[in-house]
Motif scaffolding. Structure first.
Motif, PDB file in Angstrom:
ATOM      1  N   LEU A 273       0.891  -1.485   0.345  1.00 50.94           N
ATOM      2  CA  LEU A 273      -0.001  -0.802   0.009  1.00 50.94           C
ATOM      3  C   LEU A 273       0.803   1.579   0.034  1.00 50.94           C
ATOM      4  O   LEU A 273       1.494   1.111   0.478  1.00 50.94           O
ATOM      5  CB  LEU A 273      -0.989   0.074   1.568  1.00 50.94           C
ATOM      6  CG  LEU A 273      -1.339  -1.188   1.627  1.00 50.94           C
ATOM      7  CD1 LEU A 273      -2.353  -1.810   2.872  1.00 50.94           C
ATOM      8  CD2 LEU A 273      -2.878  -1.063   0.165  1.00 50.94           C
TER       9      LEU A 273
ATOM     10  N   THR B 234      -5.736  -4.821   3.086  1.00 51.24           N
ATOM     11  CA  THR B 234      -5.438  -3.444   4.029  1.00 51.24           C
ATOM     12  C   THR B 234      -4.548  -3.189   5.510  1.00 51.24           C
ATOM     13  O   THR B 234      -4.031  -4.488   5.398  1.00 51.24           O
ATOM     14  CB  THR B 234      -6.802  -2.552   4.573  1.00 51.24           C
ATOM     15  OG1 THR B 234      -7.628  -3.629   5.386  1.00 51.24           O
ATOM     16  CG2 THR B 234      -8.096  -2.986   3.990  1.00 51.24           C
TER      17      THR B 234
ATOM     18  N   LYS C  89      -7.625  -8.398   5.468  1.00 51.91           N
ATOM     19  CA  LYS C  89      -8.025  -8.597   4.042  1.00 51.91           C
ATOM     20  C   LYS C  89      -9.272  -8.722   3.925  1.00 51.91           C
ATOM     21  O   LYS C  89     -10.082  -8.382   4.520  1.00 51.91           O
ATOM     22  CB  LYS C  89      -7.319  -9.861   3.327  1.00 51.91           C
ATOM     23  CG  LYS C  89      -6.016 -10.213   3.240  1.00 51.91           C
ATOM     24  CD  LYS C  89      -5.634 -11.450   2.608  1.00 51.91           C
ATOM     25  CE  LYS C  89      -4.424 -12.097   2.181  1.00 51.91           C
ATOM     26  NZ  LYS C  89      -3.325 -11.553   1.477  1.00 51.91           N
TER      27      LYS C  89
ATOM     28  N   LYS D 251     -10.950   3.437   4.503  1.00 48.69           N
ATOM     29  CA  LYS D 251      -9.812   1.955   4.613  1.00 48.69           C
ATOM     30  C   LYS D 251      -8.372   3.185   3.944  1.00 48.69           C
ATOM     31  O   LYS D 251      -7.426   2.113   3.802  1.00 48.69           O
ATOM     32  CB  LYS D 251     -10.477   1.123   3.732  1.00 48.69           C
ATOM     33  CG  LYS D 251     -11.691   0.475   3.771  1.00 48.69           C
ATOM     34  CD  LYS D 251     -11.504  -0.322   5.290  1.00 48.69           C
ATOM     35  CE  LYS D 251     -12.197  -1.113   5.130  1.00 48.69           C
ATOM     36  NZ  LYS D 251     -12.257  -2.656   6.876  1.00 48.69           N
TER      37      LYS D 251
ATOM     38  N   LEU E  32      -9.039   4.157   0.504  1.00 47.46           N
ATOM     39  CA  LEU E  32      -8.318   2.884   0.021  1.00 47.46           C
ATOM     40  C   LEU E  32      -8.842   2.808  -1.605  1.00 47.46           C
ATOM     41  O   LEU E  32     -10.287   2.200  -1.506  1.00 47.46           O
ATOM     42  CB  LEU E  32      -8.611   1.830   0.563  1.00 47.46           C
ATOM     43  CG  LEU E  32      -7.960   0.516  -0.544  1.00 47.46           C
ATOM     44  CD1 LEU E  32      -5.963   0.721  -0.962  1.00 47.46           C
ATOM     45  CD2 LEU E  32      -7.200  -0.598   0.490  1.00 47.46           C
TER      46      LEU E  32
END
Ligand SMILES: [Zn+2]
Length: 375
Positions: free
Chosen positions: A260, A289, A293, A313, A326
């Motif tokens: 990420l 995340t 998950k 997120k 996210l």
């Protein structure tokens, strides 16, 4: 909370230059100076408020952080998580700033002597670096850190300084074109605290200080960024003779996450690769995340370049008013090595009108469906 905007405090615009800022502060400092307003608590508060605003806006690094993060960027005190004082300056910080503003010599001449102000010596600041994971950043974290700092050794005793007789200041009178000027400066013998060492145990330095390890608990608010500096007031080196402690400056270092990436608006980004067949047929798959998950469903006929937005997120802002999302970027993996049969299969596909690109604006409805899944 409810702290006034620094620009508003000084009465200047956001794009005021250094000269304007200095001028505005000078005006307020003279107006609210304690020597002109003896016993006036309101004036003293205004005086301190202006000094703090000037301290920030006249220091390029601090100004930049303030412009970017507001008051939260200065103290790290986000959303009431404890551990950090709201900045603030004491009178000695303020007076030491005046050399710069009023051109040396402190306030001696201009304000009728300025009082025999004994300087409170402040210990020096300590700076440490803390490594955080992205998960720490998203959730906020309490850390216990061992810090080596200077403290006054047990058994140290002080006597009144013989050079300044305890006043902490040495005064000098000089003749200038404007008449007699009285200037005072901190006593060189006692650094201005008015006391010098009488007895000290062995192992203590010339100030009666020794190094000691101390565990400090630091509560790091969610949303901090790599390179940000938090101030823990009073946790730095101690000062001799009843002075006040310096501060502990905590520099934040954030480790890269394997999957990420954070952007400047606190959103996280993840690149999801799916096969050509998965794009055609649809798939239910997992997305990482920071805290586990999450399942997502991609419809049959998903286009490459599609972005899914998983609400909240991402990373909370350090001020605590918003949490980023996210963003999952869908990339369709195009096969590069094909068997003879596979190649034949695609050549057949290509004869079908279904394989001719026909971009439409169906994204909206697709988006709404994904949004529904996570709200
Ligand atoms: Zn002295």
């Amino acid at each position: 909370m409810g702290k006034r905007d620094y620009y508003e405090t000084l009465g200047v615009s956001k794009n005021a230059d250094a000269k304007e800022i200095k001028k505005a502060y000078r005006k307020l400092a003279i107006k609210f100076h304690p020597d002109k307003n003896p016993g006036n608590k309101q004036a003293e508060d205004k005086f301190k408020e202006a000094a703090e605003a000037y301290d920030v806006l006249s220091t390029p690094e601090k100004k930049k952080r303030y412009d970017q993060f507001g008051h939260a960027g200065m103290s790290g005190a986000a959303g009431g998580r404890g551990g950090f004082s709201g900045g603030g300056m004491n009178m000695d910080d303020i007076f030491s700033q005046f050399g710069d503003i009023f051109g040396g010599g402190g306030f001696g001449g201009g304000f009728g002597g300025g009082g025999q102000r004994r300087r409170v010596v402040k210990g020096s600041n300590l700076r440490i670096r803390i490594n955080l994971t992205l998960k720490d950043v998203v959730e906020g974290v309490d850390k216990k850190i061992k810090v080596r700092k200077l403290v006054v050794a047990d058994g140290v005793t002080y006597i009144t300084c013989g050079t300044c007789n305890g006043s902490g200041q040495v005064t000098r009178i000089s003749n200038t074109i404007l008449g007699q000027m009285q200037t005072s400066s901190p006593c060189p013998n006692c650094s201005g605290n008015g006391k010098s060492i009488d007895k000290k145990p062995s192992g203590a330095d010339h100030n009666g200080m020794i190094q000691k390890e101390e565990t400090v608990e630091i509560s790091i608010p969610a949303g901090v960024e790599d390179g940000m500096q938090l101030k823990v007031s009073g946790k730095g080196n101690a000062a001799p003779a009843g002075g006040i402690n310096g501060d502990l400056l905590v520099v934040i270092s954030v480790e890269n996450h394997p999957d990420l990436v954070r952007d400047s608006s606190n959103n996280l980004h993840f690149d999801k690769y799916i096969s050509f067949a998965e794009a055609v047929l649809g798939i239910t798959t997992e997305i990482p995340t920071v805290n586990g998950k999450v399942k997502i469903k991609l419809e049959a006929g998903t286009q490459s370049g599609k972005t899914l937005r998983l609400k909240r997120k991402g990373v909370p802002s350090v001020e605590g008013y918003r949490t980023g999302d996210l963003l999952v970027h869908i990339n369709v993996w195009t096969p590069q090595d094909l068997s003879k049969e596979e190649k034949q299969f695609f050549e057949n596909c290509n004869k079908s009108d279904n394989f001719t690109p026909k971009p439409t604006n169906k994204d909206k409805s697709f988006f709404d469906k994904v949004k529904e899944m996570f709200e």
